[in-house]
Write a protein that holds these residues in place. Structure first.
Motif, PDB file in Angstrom:
ATOM      1  N   SER A   1      42.094  54.361  39.856  1.00 16.34           N
ATOM      2  CA  SER A   1      41.219  55.502  40.092  1.00 16.34           C
ATOM      3  C   SER A   1      40.083  55.088  41.014  1.00 16.34           C
ATOM      4  N   SER A   2      39.646  55.974  41.863  1.00 14.85           N
ATOM      5  CA  SER A   2      38.528  55.687  42.761  1.00 14.85           C
ATOM      6  C   SER A   2      37.211  55.553  42.008  1.00 14.85           C
ATOM      7  N   SER A   3      37.224  55.890  40.739  1.00 15.63           N
ATOM      8  CA  SER A   3      35.990  55.860  39.949  1.00 15.63           C
ATOM      9  C   SER A   3      35.687  54.489  39.370  1.00 15.63           C
ATOM     10  N   VAL A   4      36.525  53.482  39.671  1.00 16.32           N
ATOM     11  CA  VAL A   4      36.289  52.154  39.100  1.00 16.32           C
ATOM     12  C   VAL A   4      36.113  51.108  40.195  1.00 16.32           C
ATOM     13  N   ASP A   5      35.326  50.093  39.882  1.00 19.39           N
ATOM     14  CA  ASP A   5      35.134  48.929  40.732  1.00 19.39           C
ATOM     15  C   ASP A   5      35.493  47.686  39.929  1.00 19.39           C
ATOM     16  N   GLY A   6      35.601  46.562  40.624  1.00 21.46           N
ATOM     17  CA  GLY A   6      35.710  45.275  39.939  1.00 21.46           C
ATOM     18  C   GLY A   6      37.101  44.846  39.553  1.00 21.46           C
ATOM     19  N   ILE A   7      38.127  45.535  40.021  1.00 25.41           N
ATOM     20  CA  ILE A   7      39.497  45.123  39.725  1.00 25.41           C
ATOM     21  C   ILE A   7      39.782  43.817  40.470  1.00 25.41           C
ATOM     22  N   VAL A   8      40.177  42.789  39.738  1.00 29.66           N
ATOM     23  CA  VAL A   8      40.555  41.518  40.356  1.00 29.66           C
ATOM     24  C   VAL A   8      42.025  41.270  40.065  1.00 29.66           C
ATOM     25  N   VAL A   9      42.859  41.371  41.088  1.00 34.01           N
ATOM     26  CA  VAL A   9      44.299  41.180  40.945  1.00 34.01           C
ATOM     27  C   VAL A   9      44.630  39.720  41.215  1.00 34.01           C
TER      28      VAL A   9
ATOM     29  N   SER B   1      43.048  29.329  28.866  1.00 36.06           N
ATOM     30  CA  SER B   1      43.431  27.923  28.966  1.00 36.06           C
ATOM     31  C   SER B   1      42.268  27.062  29.474  1.00 36.06           C
ATOM     32  N   LEU B   2      42.485  25.757  29.448  1.00 37.86           N
ATOM     33  CA  LEU B   2      41.459  24.812  29.896  1.00 37.86           C
ATOM     34  C   LEU B   2      41.138  25.011  31.365  1.00 37.86           C
ATOM     35  N   VAL B   3      42.171  25.202  32.161  1.00 39.16           N
ATOM     36  CA  VAL B   3      42.009  25.517  33.580  1.00 39.16           C
ATOM     37  C   VAL B   3      42.745  26.809  33.862  1.00 39.16           C
ATOM     38  N   SER B   4      42.363  27.481  34.935  1.00 46.26           N
ATOM     39  CA  SER B   4      43.022  28.728  35.306  1.00 46.26           C
ATOM     40  C   SER B   4      43.174  28.737  36.822  1.00 46.26           C
ATOM     41  N   PHE B   5      43.461  29.910  37.391  1.00 42.96           N
ATOM     42  CA  PHE B   5      43.532  30.046  38.843  1.00 42.96           C
ATOM     43  C   PHE B   5      42.817  31.332  39.224  1.00 42.96           C
ATOM     44  N   ASN B   6      42.236  31.320  40.407  1.00 47.42           N
ATOM     45  CA  ASN B   6      41.519  32.499  40.864  1.00 47.42           C
ATOM     46  C   ASN B   6      42.419  33.394  41.707  1.00 47.42           C
ATOM     47  N   SER B   7      41.848  34.427  42.285  1.00 43.31           N
ATOM     48  CA  SER B   7      42.650  35.385  43.042  1.00 43.31           C
ATOM     49  C   SER B   7      43.214  34.789  44.322  1.00 43.31           C
ATOM     50  N   GLU B   8      42.678  33.635  44.731  1.00 41.89           N
ATOM     51  CA  GLU B   8      43.213  32.939  45.899  1.00 41.89           C
ATOM     52  C   GLU B   8      44.331  31.979  45.511  1.00 41.89           C
ATOM     53  N   GLY B   9      44.616  31.861  44.212  1.00 39.22           N
ATOM     54  CA  GLY B   9      45.651  30.942  43.756  1.00 39.22           C
ATOM     55  C   GLY B   9      45.168  29.509  43.655  1.00 39.22           C
ATOM     56  N   GLU B  10      43.861  29.306  43.565  1.00 42.24           N
ATOM     57  CA  GLU B  10      43.302  27.962  43.461  1.00 42.24           C
ATOM     58  C   GLU B  10      43.029  27.619  41.997  1.00 42.24           C
ATOM     59  N   ILE B  11      43.360  26.382  41.600  1.00 46.47           N
ATOM     60  CA  ILE B  11      43.091  25.937  40.233  1.00 46.47           C
ATOM     61  C   ILE B  11      41.586  25.782  40.045  1.00 46.47           C
TER      62      ILE B  11
ATOM     63  N   ASN C   1      49.803  36.336  40.337  1.00 49.06           N
ATOM     64  CA  ASN C   1      50.958  36.385  39.446  1.00 49.06           C
ATOM     65  C   ASN C   1      51.215  37.816  38.961  1.00 49.06           C
ATOM     66  N   GLY C   2      50.375  38.761  39.369  1.00 50.70           N
ATOM     67  CA  GLY C   2      50.575  40.154  38.996  1.00 50.70           C
ATOM     68  C   GLY C   2      49.673  40.634  37.889  1.00 50.70           C
ATOM     69  N   SER C   3      48.954  39.714  37.250  1.00 50.39           N
ATOM     70  CA  SER C   3      48.031  40.107  36.190  1.00 50.39           C
ATOM     71  C   SER C   3      46.713  40.585  36.799  1.00 50.39           C
ATOM     72  N   ILE C   4      45.866  41.157  35.966  1.00 52.00           N
ATOM     73  CA  ILE C   4      44.554  41.640  36.402  1.00 52.00           C
ATOM     74  C   ILE C   4      43.477  41.043  35.508  1.00 52.00           C
ATOM     75  N   ARG C   5      42.383  40.627  36.115  1.00 48.65           N
ATOM     76  CA  ARG C   5      41.196  40.274  35.339  1.00 48.65           C
ATOM     77  C   ARG C   5      40.367  41.549  35.209  1.00 48.65           C
ATOM     78  N   PHE C   6      40.111  41.931  33.962  1.00 43.82           N
ATOM     79  CA  PHE C   6      39.348  43.155  33.701  1.00 43.82           C
ATOM     80  C   PHE C   6      37.892  42.874  33.333  1.00 43.82           C
ATOM     81  N   GLU C   7      37.460  41.596  33.380  1.00 43.52           N
ATOM     82  CA  GLU C   7      36.114  41.253  32.934  1.00 43.52           C
ATOM     83  C   GLU C   7      35.022  41.992  33.717  1.00 43.52           C
ATOM     84  N   GLU C   8      35.273  42.233  35.013  1.00 41.40           N
ATOM     85  CA  GLU C   8      34.234  42.805  35.862  1.00 41.40           C
ATOM     86  C   GLU C   8      34.463  44.277  36.192  1.00 41.40           C
ATOM     87  N   VAL C   9      35.436  44.889  35.545  1.00 42.46           N
ATOM     88  CA  VAL C   9      35.704  46.302  35.806  1.00 42.46           C
ATOM     89  C   VAL C   9      34.516  47.148  35.346  1.00 42.46           C
ATOM     90  N   GLN C  10      34.111  48.071  36.198  1.00 38.10           N
ATOM     91  CA  GLN C  10      33.001  48.976  35.887  1.00 38.10           C
ATOM     92  C   GLN C  10      33.342  50.378  36.359  1.00 38.10           C
TER      93      GLN C  10
END
Length: 536
Positions: A513-521, A92-102, A524-533
């Motif tokens: 799994s302990s083998s991954v980093d970058g999970i951003v929850v 979308s045009l705007v979104s919200f971050n993990s802190e719930g800020e637009i 709203n319960g969704s996950i951003r997977f852009e930074e998962v490594q």
């Protein structure tokens, strides 16, 4: 949204809508995105084992989910199983971050006029769809106008006068009257941008193989099973996503999901029962990531039912249920007892003012005596199977009802049928959760109190003219003390009439799994997977 475990995230139809889960381990008021075992840790967005300054790239992340993705039509869906796949493809045009800020997203900037009527957005330069075509303001106009036309479960509630492109990158939206929640609602997945005229194909064809601006593109999809995404090589965040593929694997049973995570067959699970959190947190190869929640777990009443149309019956059950005891018994420190409809992470929750019906068996019996059923009655409680926390929750409520003469039969059915039943008002009472889709009080309140809205007060058909009036006033009032007072009055009425009983505010819990980093929850319960490594 309905957060149906697999649930209805309103932001609920998770858990209906369980579309029904989710920030700080010991409280639901923060949103640090951290491992549950380290309350001071920051959001992990870099691979500590990769070369300094260089993210680890490649690999496939397999994510276990309790319900299949059945549709990617962003304007006609609301349940979490679909919503949290749609938001990987469309943005979308705007979104919200993990802190719930637009935050600005596809738009590099936005401006709201002083009178609250004109919204102007400037798209990011060089923005492309996943097929490589340029994203223009005309695409945004088409997307929003299609949403206005379709309506759908997350319809644009603002009275929009016009939507137009003033140049290739600038979009202007004019409202007929102020609507304070508008900017937050534009952050919903349902307001994602799609190509004008569906890119020249039919609607049906487009949503089978959608083109968007999100970090991932659909590669393979079984509407009754798994969905495989591949990375969008034209994603506007340079270099992301870091993983090559994201697989949504259908695992309908909680215990199976946990076993597969522990065995390394999946890299993460969406639905982690609260009672299993410590097991996963303490596992040698697993961890728990948490974030603050926009979710309220609730007992819902069908007010068309002859028993639960009686406010004294509803109040009696509310008085008979020990919310604090239930929360402590079932959530293992990962939730707080609910006071009002709004969770702590949502503004205007009025927790310092709302007086809920406290646990009092004698008062509960007195309240039932005022009803049309003073000698009690028998009824049924509808529950979606496969969720052990909900099953225990139902048993506690059953025991509470028995204490005051209400015999409750627990009816546990599979998730798809559960949804069909409550959508059709084919229930007397049910367990579900409601959640906000955006950091805005109206997000939950409108979904659960508007008798004329899409969900008819979350399928309770609860109708109160004063509540409806306050709902409209809250939508038009600017943020500040006046709006706070409106919501305080509204929430107190709901606490008194209990068309649904708020039980607790769960943290968002994701097993990984302990083998991954970058999970951003997200809250709203969704996950951003852009930074998962993957760690090397």
């Amino acid at each position: 949204m309905l957060k149906l475990k697999g649930s209805f995230k309103k932001s609920a139809w998770i858990g209906a809508l369980s579309v029904l889960i989710l920030v700080l381990v010991a409280g639901c008021s923060g949103s640090n995105n951290k491992p549950a075992e380290n309350n001071g840790a920051q959001s992990q967005s870099t691979n500590q084992n990769a070369e300094a300054g260089k993210p680890a790239v490649g690999g496939t992340f397999v994510y276990g989910r309790p319900a299949a993705v059945t549709s990617l039509d962003l304007h006609n869906q609301i349940t979490a199983n679909n919503a949290f796949a749609i938001d990987k493809v469309f943005e979308s045009l705007v979104s919200f971050n993990s802190e719930g800020e637009i935050v600005d997203w596809l738009a590099e900037s936005h401006n709201i006029s002083e009178d609250g009527l004109k919204y102007t957005f400037v798209l990011r330069e060089g923005l492309k769809f996943s097929n490589g075509n340029e994203v223009t303001a005309e695409d945004a106009v088409f997307s929003l106008e299609r949403h206005l036309k379709v309506g759908g479960p997350l319809a644009i509630a603002a009275k929009v006068d016009s939507v137009k492109a003033t140049d290739n990158r600038t979009l202007e939206i004019v409202l007929q009257e102020p609507y304070t929640p508008f900017i937050s609602e534009l952050s919903n997945f349902s307001n994602g941008i799609i190509p004008k005229d569906f890119g020249g194909v039919s609607e049906e064809e487009f949503f089978k193989n959608p083109v968007g601006t999100g970090p991932f593109v659909v590669e393979k999809w079984d509407p009754a099973g798994d969905l495989t995404f591949v990375k969008n090589s034209n994603y506007w965040q340079e270099g992301k996503p870091y993983i090559d593929k994201l697989v949504y694997k259908l695992i309908e049973d909680d215990s199976q999901a946990i076993n597969q995570l522990k065995a390394g067959e999946v890299n993460g699970i969406e639905s982690l029962a609260l009672q299993n959190a410590n097991e996963i947190k303490q596992g040698p190869d697993t961890a728990v990531v948490t974030n603050g929640s926009w979710v309220t777990e609730q007992l819902f009443f069908n007010t068309l039912d002859k028993h639960f149309s009686d406010v004294h019956v509803r109040r009696a059950l509310a008085l008979a249920i020990d919310r604090e005891g239930l929360t402590n018994a079932l959530t293992f420190g990962y939730a707080k007892p609910a006071i009002s409809l709004l969770p702590t992470a949502i503004p205007y929750n009025s927790h310092d003012q709302v007086k809920a019906l406290d646990f009092n068996i004698d008062a509960a019996k007195e309240e039932l005596a005022k009803s049309a059923f003073p000698d009690g009655f028998s009824t049924k409680l509808l529950v979606a199977s496969g969720n052990s926390t909900r099953a225990q929750e139902a048993q506690i409520i059953q025991a509470a009802g028995k204490e005051i003469g209400i015999n409750i039969e627990i009816e546990s059915i599979e998730l798809a049928t559960f949804r069909e039943r409550f959508f059709a008002y084919d229930f007397s009472a049910m367990l579900n959760s409601g959640q906000a889709d955006a950091p805005e009080a109206n997000s939950i309140i409108a979904f659960q109190t508007d008798p004329e809205g899409f969900s008819k007060s979350y399928w309770t058909h609860y109708t109160n003219d004063e509540v409806t009036k306050l709902l409209r006033e809250g939508q038009k009032s600017q943020d500040g003390p006046e709006r706070a007072e409106i919501y305080s009055k509204l929430l107190q009425t709901l606490a008194d009439e209990v068309p649904y009983i708020p039980l607790f505010y769960p943290d968002i819990l994701k097993g990984v799994s302990s083998s991954v980093d970058g999970i951003v929850v997200l809250p709203n319960g969704s996950i951003r997977f852009e930074e998962v490594q993957f760690k090397k």
